[in-house]
Design a protein around this motif. Structure first.
Motif, PDB file in Angstrom:
ATOM      1  N   UNK A  31     114.920  72.682 -58.254  1.00  0.00           N
ATOM      2  CA  UNK A  31     115.486  72.825 -56.922  1.00  0.00           C
ATOM      3  C   UNK A  31     115.072  71.730 -55.959  1.00  0.00           C
ATOM      4  N   UNK A  32     114.098  70.897 -56.352  1.00  0.00           N
ATOM      5  CA  UNK A  32     113.639  69.803 -55.476  1.00  0.00           C
ATOM      6  C   UNK A  32     113.914  68.433 -56.084  1.00  0.00           C
ATOM      7  N   UNK A  33     113.822  68.332 -57.393  1.00  0.00           N
ATOM      8  CA  UNK A  33     114.011  67.047 -58.083  1.00  0.00           C
ATOM      9  C   UNK A  33     115.334  67.051 -58.842  1.00  0.00           C
ATOM     10  N   UNK A  34     115.935  65.865 -58.958  1.00  0.00           N
ATOM     11  CA  UNK A  34     117.169  65.712 -59.717  1.00  0.00           C
ATOM     12  C   UNK A  34     117.077  64.471 -60.588  1.00  0.00           C
ATOM     13  N   UNK A  35     117.339  64.646 -61.870  1.00  0.00           N
ATOM     14  CA  UNK A  35     117.372  63.514 -62.792  1.00  0.00           C
ATOM     15  C   UNK A  35     118.822  63.112 -63.021  1.00  0.00           C
ATOM     16  N   UNK A  36     119.042  61.815 -63.125  1.00  0.00           N
ATOM     17  CA  UNK A  36     120.374  61.300 -63.413  1.00  0.00           C
ATOM     18  C   UNK A  36     120.228  59.983 -64.161  1.00  0.00           C
ATOM     19  N   UNK A  37     121.324  59.503 -64.715  1.00  0.00           N
ATOM     20  CA  UNK A  37     121.276  58.239 -65.433  1.00  0.00           C
ATOM     21  C   UNK A  37     122.595  57.497 -65.277  1.00  0.00           C
ATOM     22  N   UNK A  38     122.496  56.190 -65.418  1.00  0.00           N
ATOM     23  CA  UNK A  38     123.665  55.320 -65.392  1.00  0.00           C
ATOM     24  C   UNK A  38     123.591  54.473 -66.652  1.00  0.00           C
ATOM     25  N   UNK A  39     124.359  54.836 -67.664  1.00  0.00           N
ATOM     26  CA  UNK A  39     124.273  54.116 -68.934  1.00  0.00           C
ATOM     27  C   UNK A  39     124.765  52.673 -68.812  1.00  0.00           C
ATOM     28  N   UNK A  40     125.675  52.418 -67.893  1.00  0.00           N
ATOM     29  CA  UNK A  40     126.156  51.049 -67.697  1.00  0.00           C
ATOM     30  C   UNK A  40     125.057  50.147 -67.151  1.00  0.00           C
ATOM     31  N   UNK A  41     124.120  50.738 -66.413  1.00  0.00           N
ATOM     32  CA  UNK A  41     123.004  49.966 -65.844  1.00  0.00           C
ATOM     33  C   UNK A  41     121.713  50.155 -66.632  1.00  0.00           C
ATOM     34  N   UNK A  42     121.766  50.954 -67.699  1.00  0.00           N
ATOM     35  CA  UNK A  42     120.570  51.225 -68.514  1.00  0.00           C
ATOM     36  C   UNK A  42     119.413  51.714 -67.658  1.00  0.00           C
ATOM     37  N   UNK A  43     119.706  52.628 -66.775  1.00  0.00           N
ATOM     38  CA  UNK A  43     118.705  53.099 -65.821  1.00  0.00           C
ATOM     39  C   UNK A  43     118.764  54.619 -65.697  1.00  0.00           C
ATOM     40  N   UNK A  44     117.589  55.221 -65.604  1.00  0.00           N
ATOM     41  CA  UNK A  44     117.477  56.642 -65.314  1.00  0.00           C
ATOM     42  C   UNK A  44     116.744  56.792 -63.977  1.00  0.00           C
ATOM     43  N   UNK A  45     117.138  57.806 -63.220  1.00  0.00           N
ATOM     44  CA  UNK A  45     116.607  58.008 -61.882  1.00  0.00           C
ATOM     45  C   UNK A  45     115.955  59.379 -61.766  1.00  0.00           C
ATOM     46  N   UNK A  46     115.034  59.476 -60.818  1.00  0.00           N
ATOM     47  CA  UNK A  46     114.479  60.774 -60.456  1.00  0.00           C
ATOM     48  C   UNK A  46     114.463  60.849 -58.936  1.00  0.00           C
ATOM     49  N   UNK A  47     115.362  61.638 -58.386  1.00  0.00           N
ATOM     50  CA  UNK A  47     115.392  61.873 -56.947  1.00  0.00           C
ATOM     51  C   UNK A  47     114.453  63.017 -56.635  1.00  0.00           C
ATOM     52  N   UNK A  48     113.477  62.750 -55.781  1.00  0.00           N
ATOM     53  CA  UNK A  48     112.456  63.735 -55.459  1.00  0.00           C
ATOM     54  C   UNK A  48     112.544  64.075 -53.978  1.00  0.00           C
ATOM     55  N   UNK A  49     112.868  65.308 -53.680  1.00  0.00           N
ATOM     56  CA  UNK A  49     112.981  65.785 -52.300  1.00  0.00           C
ATOM     57  C   UNK A  49     111.940  66.850 -52.020  1.00  0.00           C
TER      58      UNK A  49
END
Length: 123
Positions: A66-84
């Motif tokens: 409920x606070x963090x969100x993981x996502x990825x962009x395969x075209x950019x070869x990058x994974x993200x972690x949004x932390x709120x």
């Protein structure tokens, strides 16, 4: 083999937000499930979040749901972690990880690791 480099850590006040990034190089990024773990001093490495290679599945540790969100962009070869809504107890070194298998919350399951990025949340 894949190489992972995290960025985006830093110092933030409680209630604030940060976005971590993990850039991958080497073998095709889309071959890997990706995850984030964290480790505080004197504690074990804990599961934070994971995402399947096609983004169809995600999972989160109980303490960040409920606070963090993981996502990825395969075209950019990058994974993200949004932390709120960050809390002081989120303070840790955050590690990006990759596995060619289906992901697991067990850190011993993962094959490749980044060097980590420090996140410090002040109260």
């Amino acid at each position: 083999q894949v190489q992972l480099v995290e960025s985006g850590g830093g110092l933030v006040q409680a209630g604030g937000s940060l976005r971590l990034s993990c850039a991958a190089s080497g073998r095709t990024f889309a071959y890997y499930d990706m995850g984030w773990f964290r480790q505080a001093p004197g504690k074990e490495r804990d599961f934070v979040a994971a995402i399947s290679r096609n983004s169809a599945r995600t999972d989160y540790g109980d303490s960040v749901k409920g606070r963090f969100t993981i996502s990825r962009d395969n075209a950019k070869s990058t994974v993200y972690l949004q932390m709120n809504s960050l809390k002081p107890e989120d303070t840790a070194v955050y590690y990006c990880a990759a596995t060619p298998q289906l992901y697991s919350s067990n850190y011993q399951w993962w094959n490749y690791w980044g060097q980590g990025t420090q996140v410090t949340v002040s109260s």
